[in-house]
Design an enzyme around this catalytic site. Structure first.
Site, mmCIF file in Angstrom:
data_model
loop_
_atom_site.group_PDB
_atom_site.id
_atom_site.type_symbol
_atom_site.label_atom_id
_atom_site.label_comp_id
_atom_site.label_asym_id
_atom_site.label_seq_id
_atom_site.Cartn_x
_atom_site.Cartn_y
_atom_site.Cartn_z
ATOM 1 N N HIS A 173 0.879 -1.183 0.000
ATOM 2 C CA HIS A 173 0.000 0.000 0.000
ATOM 3 C C HIS A 173 0.912 1.226 0.000
ATOM 4 C CE1 HIS A 173 -3.549 -2.435 1.805
ATOM 5 N NE2 HIS A 173 -3.591 -2.407 0.490
ATOM 6 N N GLU A 208 1.786 4.027 2.752
ATOM 7 C CA GLU A 208 2.281 3.635 4.079
ATOM 8 C C GLU A 208 3.806 3.768 4.101
ATOM 9 O OE1 GLU A 208 0.337 -0.206 4.563
ATOM 10 O OE2 GLU A 208 -1.625 0.718 4.321
ATOM 11 N N ARG A 237 -3.169 4.638 -2.403
ATOM 12 C CA ARG A 237 -2.953 3.353 -1.738
ATOM 13 C C ARG A 237 -2.834 2.195 -2.737
ATOM 14 N NH1 ARG A 237 -5.801 0.213 2.636
ATOM 15 N NH2 ARG A 237 -6.917 -1.477 1.620
ATOM 16 N N ARG A 255 -6.080 -7.270 -1.908
ATOM 17 C CA ARG A 255 -7.363 -7.961 -2.065
ATOM 18 C C ARG A 255 -7.371 -8.746 -3.379
ATOM 19 N NH1 ARG A 255 -7.401 -5.835 2.184
ATOM 20 N NH2 ARG A 255 -9.092 -4.820 3.345
ATOM 21 N N HIS A 264 2.683 -3.723 6.558
ATOM 22 C CA HIS A 264 1.792 -2.586 6.336
ATOM 23 C C HIS A 264 1.928 -1.609 7.516
ATOM 24 C CE1 HIS A 264 -0.985 -4.491 3.248
ATOM 25 N NE2 HIS A 264 -0.199 -5.495 3.588
ATOM 26 N N SER A 265 1.203 -0.477 7.424
ATOM 27 C CA SER A 265 1.013 0.374 8.594
ATOM 28 C C SER A 265 -0.440 0.860 8.515
ATOM 29 C CB SER A 265 1.996 1.537 8.579
ATOM 30 O OG SER A 265 1.629 2.512 7.624
ATOM 31 N N TYR A 266 -1.115 1.355 9.529
ATOM 32 C CA TYR A 266 -0.591 1.652 10.821
ATOM 33 C C TYR A 266 -1.642 1.273 11.862
ATOM 34 C CZ TYR A 266 -3.928 5.565 10.742
ATOM 35 O OH TYR A 266 -5.086 6.313 10.693
ATOM 36 N N GLU A 300 1.172 -4.587 10.952
ATOM 37 C CA GLU A 300 0.693 -3.213 10.840
ATOM 38 C C GLU A 300 1.585 -2.408 11.777
ATOM 39 O OE1 GLU A 300 -1.768 -1.645 9.258
ATOM 40 O OE2 GLU A 300 -2.884 -3.290 8.369
#
Lengths: 312, 93
Positions: free
Chosen positions: A72, A75, A130, A148, A199-201, A273
């Site tokens: 993403h 991020e 994103r 996804r 990923h984040s967050y 995350e």
């Protein structure tokens, strides 16, 4: 002017545009020709190389650990942490006994900019982007959520069928070249033992599944390892994380990365995350990059060490 | 370059299951043009949402109508983005 001459003078405490990350990768390879090589596993929709750093001390098709950051694009702390991890691996090999033992027996693959078109777009046009950047026929909305787009419960609840949604799953599984490249790599390698997607967050460490409430058959072990990894992470700065399966800890999400990798037989499949100060969201200040990477590294080491010590 | 002048990021903490399902519904309400930064999980877990300036007033009214508490995490997103860019530029120099 201002360009670092080597990876020691690279500024790890700031965010970098994509060309500087590409230069960093090339410098790291040039400085460590016996350990680091750069694989190009494919091309993004806009034709950017999908670079993966391979850390290896020899052997052929050794069991391996995969780490990716930045799927993403907005991020940014994840790509910045990926850069720090790359340097950390070459710095610690030979001095950290645990990492040395891992690299003496396994390879590590690190994809720092997993969604390069999106990352470029966040620097040039829309900081909040994103998704990928492939146009969707019949829609004015661009891109697919690459988390996804995997063939694991694809099209089920927890992903959108609308191209204008931030969680648009895409027209079919693996439609995005950025995703397909990893799919092809994992399948052709055939010996990936851990897969960690960062990923984040929201400060979580998650394991499969996201698309179904059915627990994975290794749930007890994955949960216990997550507990150990988070305990190590928290020991540095006291950052508190939640952990558990995706569907039980956050929400139902279909077509997710680690659901697919787990179903491919990669037992140690996790997604992070990263840090949330509660004030900045995706705009985590650059002075948070190094602490975030440092604490995450401890959790990564716990997962990598366990993978090394528990062959399957 | 897209700008985000006046966009706010609101932090909402649902305090019960009723609020939880109301906030879940927000994700489907395209008229507010919301960008969910951190999605709905469970009661008492924060939900962060970027709200464009032109829907901010109606969105806040919606929350207030249902007695859903929120705080402003980011007052003006563009100011933060400008600061981030300045920091990057000066570090590069």
């Amino acid at each position: 002017v201002g360009q670092p001459r080597n990876t020691d003078s690279f500024d790890y405490a700031r965010y970098h545009p994509i060309n500087e990350i590409y230069s960093f990768q090339d410098m790291l390879v040039a400085e460590n020709p016996n350990m680091v090589s750069k694989l190009v596993i494919g091309q993004s929709y806009e034709g950017r190389p999908l670079n993966v750093l391979k850390f290896s001390t020899g052997g052929t098709n050794r069991p391996a650990i995969w780490i990716d950051t930045g799927i993403h694009s907005r991020e940014w702390v994840t790509q910045a942490s990926g850069i720090w991890f790359a340097k950390k691996i070459v710095k610690d090999y030979g001095s950290d006994p645990a990492l040395t033992a891992i690299l003496d027996n396994m390879d590590i693959f690190l994809e720092i900019v997993t969604n390069p078109d999106g990352y470029y777009f966040t620097h040039t046009s829309n900081r909040m982007w994103r998704k990928t950047r492939k146009p969707n026929p019949g829609s004015s909305c661009i891109g697919v959520d690459p988390n996804r787009n995997w063939d694991a419960g694809f099209g089920g609840p927890g992903a959108s069928s609308s191209p204008c949604s931030e969680t648009y799953r895409g027209p079919r599984a693996h439609s995005e070249p950025e995703v397909k490249a990893i799919v092809d790599f994992v399948k052709s390698h055939g010996n990936i033992k851990a897969f960690i997607s960062i990923h984040s967050y929201s400060q979580m460490l998650l394991y499969p599944y996201g698309y179904t409430t059915t627990p994975v058959k290794d749930q007890a072990e994955l949960h216990q390892l997550a507990q150990k990894a988070i305990s190590d992470l928290t020991s540095l700065y006291g950052t508190r994380y939640k952990y558990g399966s995706i569907i039980n800890t956050i929400y139902q999400a279909s077509g997710g990365t680690i659901d697919w990798t787990y179903n491919q037989g990669v037992k140690y499949s996790y997604t992070f995350e990263l840090r949330d100060t509660g004030l900045y969201g995706f705009l985590l200040p650059a002075n948070q990059i190094i602490p975030t990477a440092q604490e995450t590294w401890l959790a990564l080491m716990a997962i990598m060490d366990h993978t090394h010590k528990n062959p399957y | 370059k897209d700008t985000f002048e006046g966009h706010q990021v609101l932090r909402i903490v649902p305090k019960n299951d009723v609020q939880l399902s109301l906030i879940k519904e927000l994700e489907k309400m395209i008229e507010f043009e919301l960008d969910i930064w951190m999605g709905v999980t469970d009661a008492f877990s924060p939900v962060d949402i970027r709200v464009p300036s032109h829907t901010l007033h109606s969105f806040k009214s919606y929350l207030e109508n249902f007695n859903i508490n929120y705080s402003t995490m980011i007052e003006n997103l563009q100011e933060m983005l400008d600061r981030e860019q300045e920091e990057m530029d000066s570090a590069a120099r």
